[in-house]
Design a protein around this motif. Structure first.
Motif, PDB file in Angstrom:
ATOM      1  N   ARG A 174       3.610  -0.412   4.147  1.00 49.39           N
ATOM      2  CA  ARG A 174       3.302   1.006   4.059  1.00 49.39           C
ATOM      3  C   ARG A 174       4.605   1.802   3.940  1.00 49.39           C
ATOM      4  O   ARG A 174       5.612   1.473   4.577  1.00 49.39           O
ATOM      5  CB  ARG A 174       2.523   1.484   5.295  1.00 49.39           C
ATOM      6  N   SER A 175       4.550   2.843   3.120  1.00 49.71           N
ATOM      7  CA  SER A 175       5.711   3.710   2.887  1.00 49.71           C
ATOM      8  C   SER A 175       5.498   5.048   3.575  1.00 49.71           C
ATOM      9  O   SER A 175       4.454   5.683   3.409  1.00 49.71           O
ATOM     10  CB  SER A 175       5.913   3.918   1.379  1.00 49.71           C
ATOM     11  N   PHE A 176       6.475   5.503   4.331  1.00 53.37           N
ATOM     12  CA  PHE A 176       6.416   6.806   4.985  1.00 53.37           C
ATOM     13  C   PHE A 176       6.863   7.923   4.043  1.00 53.37           C
ATOM     14  O   PHE A 176       6.236   8.975   3.957  1.00 53.37           O
ATOM     15  CB  PHE A 176       7.312   6.776   6.228  1.00 53.37           C
ATOM     16  N   GLY A 177       7.959   7.705   3.326  1.00 52.47           N
ATOM     17  CA  GLY A 177       8.599   8.782   2.580  1.00 52.47           C
ATOM     18  C   GLY A 177       7.819   9.305   1.395  1.00 52.47           C
ATOM     19  O   GLY A 177       7.910  10.496   1.068  1.00 52.47           O
ATOM     20  N   LYS A 178       7.056   8.456   0.710  1.00 54.76           N
ATOM     21  CA  LYS A 178       6.313   8.912  -0.469  1.00 54.76           C
ATOM     22  C   LYS A 178       5.284   9.970  -0.095  1.00 54.76           C
ATOM     23  O   LYS A 178       5.171  11.006  -0.731  1.00 54.76           O
ATOM     24  CB  LYS A 178       5.637   7.722  -1.166  1.00 54.76           C
ATOM     25  N   PHE A 179       4.504   9.685   0.932  1.00 59.35           N
ATOM     26  CA  PHE A 179       3.420  10.583   1.323  1.00 59.35           C
ATOM     27  C   PHE A 179       3.949  11.897   1.887  1.00 59.35           C
ATOM     28  O   PHE A 179       3.495  12.987   1.504  1.00 59.35           O
ATOM     29  CB  PHE A 179       2.534   9.880   2.347  1.00 59.35           C
ATOM     30  N   PHE A 180       4.920  11.815   2.774  1.00 56.41           N
ATOM     31  CA  PHE A 180       5.429  13.020   3.416  1.00 56.41           C
ATOM     32  C   PHE A 180       6.535  13.715   2.617  1.00 56.41           C
ATOM     33  O   PHE A 180       7.042  14.749   3.032  1.00 56.41           O
ATOM     34  CB  PHE A 180       5.934  12.689   4.824  1.00 56.41           C
ATOM     35  N   GLY A 181       6.910  13.156   1.466  1.00 53.04           N
ATOM     36  CA  GLY A 181       7.947  13.775   0.657  1.00 53.04           C
ATOM     37  C   GLY A 181       9.322  13.690   1.282  1.00 53.04           C
ATOM     38  O   GLY A 181      10.175  14.552   1.051  1.00 53.04           O
ATOM     39  N   LEU A 182       9.555  12.650   2.065  1.00 56.94           N
ATOM     40  CA  LEU A 182      10.812  12.503   2.798  1.00 56.94           C
ATOM     41  C   LEU A 182      11.444  11.145   2.494  1.00 56.94           C
ATOM     42  O   LEU A 182      11.856  10.411   3.392  1.00 56.94           O
ATOM     43  CB  LEU A 182      10.564  12.650   4.308  1.00 56.94           C
ATOM     44  N   ALA A 183      11.535  10.814   1.213  1.00 62.61           N
ATOM     45  CA  ALA A 183      12.027   9.487   0.814  1.00 62.61           C
ATOM     46  C   ALA A 183      13.463   9.252   1.256  1.00 62.61           C
ATOM     47  O   ALA A 183      13.864   8.110   1.515  1.00 62.61           O
ATOM     48  CB  ALA A 183      11.904   9.335  -0.699  1.00 62.61           C
ATOM     49  N   GLU A 213       0.815  -1.201   0.000  1.00 66.44           N
ATOM     50  CA  GLU A 213       0.000   0.000   0.000  1.00 66.44           C
ATOM     51  C   GLU A 213       0.857   1.263   0.000  1.00 66.44           C
ATOM     52  O   GLU A 213       0.527   2.261   0.650  1.00 66.44           O
ATOM     53  CB  GLU A 213      -0.947   0.000   1.201  1.00 66.44           C
ATOM     54  N   ALA A 214       1.933   1.252  -0.768  1.00 62.42           N
ATOM     55  CA  ALA A 214       2.855   2.385  -0.776  1.00 62.42           C
ATOM     56  C   ALA A 214       2.192   3.681  -1.200  1.00 62.42           C
ATOM     57  O   ALA A 214       2.631   4.769  -0.795  1.00 62.42           O
ATOM     58  CB  ALA A 214       4.044   2.078  -1.693  1.00 62.42           C
ATOM     59  N   PHE A 215       1.136   3.605  -2.036  1.00 58.06           N
ATOM     60  CA  PHE A 215       0.464   4.805  -2.538  1.00 58.06           C
ATOM     61  C   PHE A 215      -0.943   4.957  -1.959  1.00 58.06           C
ATOM     62  O   PHE A 215      -1.800   5.583  -2.560  1.00 58.06           O
ATOM     63  CB  PHE A 215       0.402   4.752  -4.072  1.00 58.06           C
ATOM     64  N   MET A 216      -1.174   4.405  -0.772  1.00 56.73           N
ATOM     65  CA  MET A 216      -2.515   4.350  -0.203  1.00 56.73           C
ATOM     66  C   MET A 216      -2.878   5.552   0.657  1.00 56.73           C
ATOM     67  O   MET A 216      -4.060   5.816   0.894  1.00 56.73           O
ATOM     68  CB  MET A 216      -2.644   3.074   0.645  1.00 56.73           C
ATOM     69  N   ASP A 217      -1.915   6.341   1.120  1.00 53.03           N
ATOM     70  CA  ASP A 217      -2.166   7.312   2.191  1.00 53.03           C
ATOM     71  C   ASP A 217      -3.221   8.360   1.851  1.00 53.03           C
ATOM     72  O   ASP A 217      -3.885   8.878   2.752  1.00 53.03           O
ATOM     73  CB  ASP A 217      -0.861   8.014   2.571  1.00 53.03           C
ATOM     74  N   VAL A 218      -3.388   8.691   0.581  1.00 55.08           N
ATOM     75  CA  VAL A 218      -4.365   9.713   0.215  1.00 55.08           C
ATOM     76  C   VAL A 218      -5.780   9.137   0.184  1.00 55.08           C
ATOM     77  O   VAL A 218      -6.762   9.876   0.255  1.00 55.08           O
ATOM     78  CB  VAL A 218      -3.985  10.349  -1.136  1.00 55.08           C
ATOM     79  N   THR A 219      -5.911   7.822   0.102  1.00 53.91           N
ATOM     80  CA  THR A 219      -7.217   7.159   0.035  1.00 53.91           C
ATOM     81  C   THR A 219      -7.307   6.086   1.130  1.00 53.91           C
ATOM     82  O   THR A 219      -7.414   4.894   0.847  1.00 53.91           O
ATOM     83  CB  THR A 219      -7.427   6.513  -1.348  1.00 53.91           C
ATOM     84  N   PRO A 220      -7.269   6.482   2.400  1.00 52.35           N
ATOM     85  CA  PRO A 220      -7.173   5.502   3.488  1.00 52.35           C
ATOM     86  C   PRO A 220      -8.371   4.568   3.591  1.00 52.35           C
ATOM     87  O   PRO A 220      -8.248   3.470   4.147  1.00 52.35           O
ATOM     88  CB  PRO A 220      -7.044   6.385   4.740  1.00 52.35           C
ATOM     89  N   ASP A 221      -9.537   4.973   3.082  1.00 54.00           N
ATOM     90  CA  ASP A 221     -10.715   4.110   3.170  1.00 54.00           C
ATOM     91  C   ASP A 221     -10.550   2.814   2.377  1.00 54.00           C
ATOM     92  O   ASP A 221     -11.279   1.844   2.614  1.00 54.00           O
ATOM     93  CB  ASP A 221     -11.957   4.848   2.672  1.00 54.00           C
TER      94      ASP A 221
END
Length: 343
Positions: free
Chosen positions: A197-206, A173-181
């Motif tokens: 789950r990926s932290f850096g993609k969503f927060f821009g801190l890869a 779910e690396a690209f899931m953070d914008v659509t959590p439902d």
């Protein structure tokens, strides 16, 4: 001229693009990754975050923040790693070599990791095509690079099938953070299920290198043991606790990414290069000469992501704002004119 080999394996190879096409880093617009181009504000770091080995209490605080932010049950297993890629690479070596299936085309490191660990890997087009002999199934949702989305109901059905035969469903779910439902994180802890789950993609801190796996306590413990002590840096754990624990920051980041995605969609919408699919962090277009289009954009100092296995696809990440979106729109039109009709 074919795209550079480094660009065909992963995005973000800006040094290679500069070496090949020239210019300074400041001249380039790097849209080759699916990473938020506007990084979240960093928290204040206590000096000991850099000077001491990470304390167990700091890791627990980061894991608790991640569990709450992702909506995972309190008793679910969770492990942090220096990037979700580290977990992707490690997981297959903890499982007995078996017959596995990956819904493709998708992020190629899943296949590489399972093959390296001696698994027999089959690529399939749909989750419902997974054979009864498969022991591990991998689904990226939303999928990279074609943007396909698989419903929670379909993934629940697949999980039940896999768990009934002692198998494992891995959902990236690396690209899931914008659509959590759409996430399966609320089901983490069930036997036979692991969620990346990926932290850096969503927060821009890869560059921070931080990712999580949500699964059973047993499998999380085995992953943690194999990663070894202090696998995640103190500064990364501080960021995880601060950003994942801040509901307002998460909401603002989601809104910002949605605005970026709409600017990107408007910029790439062109009948000569139709849309393959999109997520909140990238769009993939179809062009018979995608490699030539990528090079034409490089000559205009815009880096995108071509694919060796799909020579007619080009993935483009989000612009940070209107100026970058306008630059992309103009450059894409010029590049399509340069190479022909793009169709």
């Amino acid at each position: 001229m074919q795209p550079d080999a480094s660009a065909l394996r992963h995005g973000g190879a800006l040094d290679a693009a500069i070496a090949r096409h020239g210019g300074r880093r400041a001249d380039w617009l790097d849209l080759s990754t699916g990473i938020n181009p506007v990084p979240s504000e960093l928290p204040e770091f206590p000096p000991e975050a850099f000077s001491r080995l990470p304390e167990a209490s700091l890791e627990r605080a980061a894991l608790d923040a991640a569990r709450r932010a992702y909506g995972a049950p309190a008793d679910a297993g969770i492990v942090a790693a220096p990037g979700s890629q580290a977990l992707i690479s490690l997981l297959p070596f903890l499982l007995p070599p078996a017959e596995d299936a990956i819904v493709e085309p998708t992020y190629a490191e899943h296949r590489r990791a399972f093959a390296a660990a001696g698994h027999a890997v089959a690529g399939i087009e749909r989750p419902d095509a997974i054979a009864d002999t498969v022991k591990v199934a991998v689904v990226v949702n939303p999928n990279n690079p074609d943007g396909r989305v698989f419903s929670r109901a379909d993934l629940f059905d697949l999980h039940e099938r896999m768990a009934a035969r002692g198998g494992l469903l891995v959902v990236d779910e690396a690209f899931m953070d914008v659509t959590p439902d759409m996430s399966l994180a609320s089901e983490a802890g069930r036997g036979g299920l692991l969620i990346h789950r990926s932290f850096g993609k969503f927060f821009g801190l890869a560059g921070l290198r931080l990712g999580f796996a949500l699964t059973t306590p047993d499998l999380a413990g085995r992953l943690s043991e194999r990663l070894g002590p202090w696998a995640v840096s103190g500064p990364a754990l501080v960021c995880a606790e601060a950003l994942l624990g801040n509901v307002e920051t998460i909401q603002i980041t989601r809104q910002r990414i949605r605005r970026q995605a709409e600017m990107l969609f408007d910029a790439v919408l062109d009948r000569r290069a139709p849309l393959v699919g999109r997520t909140a962090l990238f769009a993939t277009i179809r062009c018979e000469r995608a490699g030539a289009l990528s090079n034409a954009l490089c000559r205009r100092r815009i880096l995108t992501r071509p694919f060796a296995e799909r020579s007619d696809w080009l993935r483009i990440g989000n612009p940070a704002g209107p100026d970058e979106a306008a630059r992309l729109r103009a450059a894409l039109g010029e590049a399509l004119d340069e190479i022909g009709d793009g169709g």
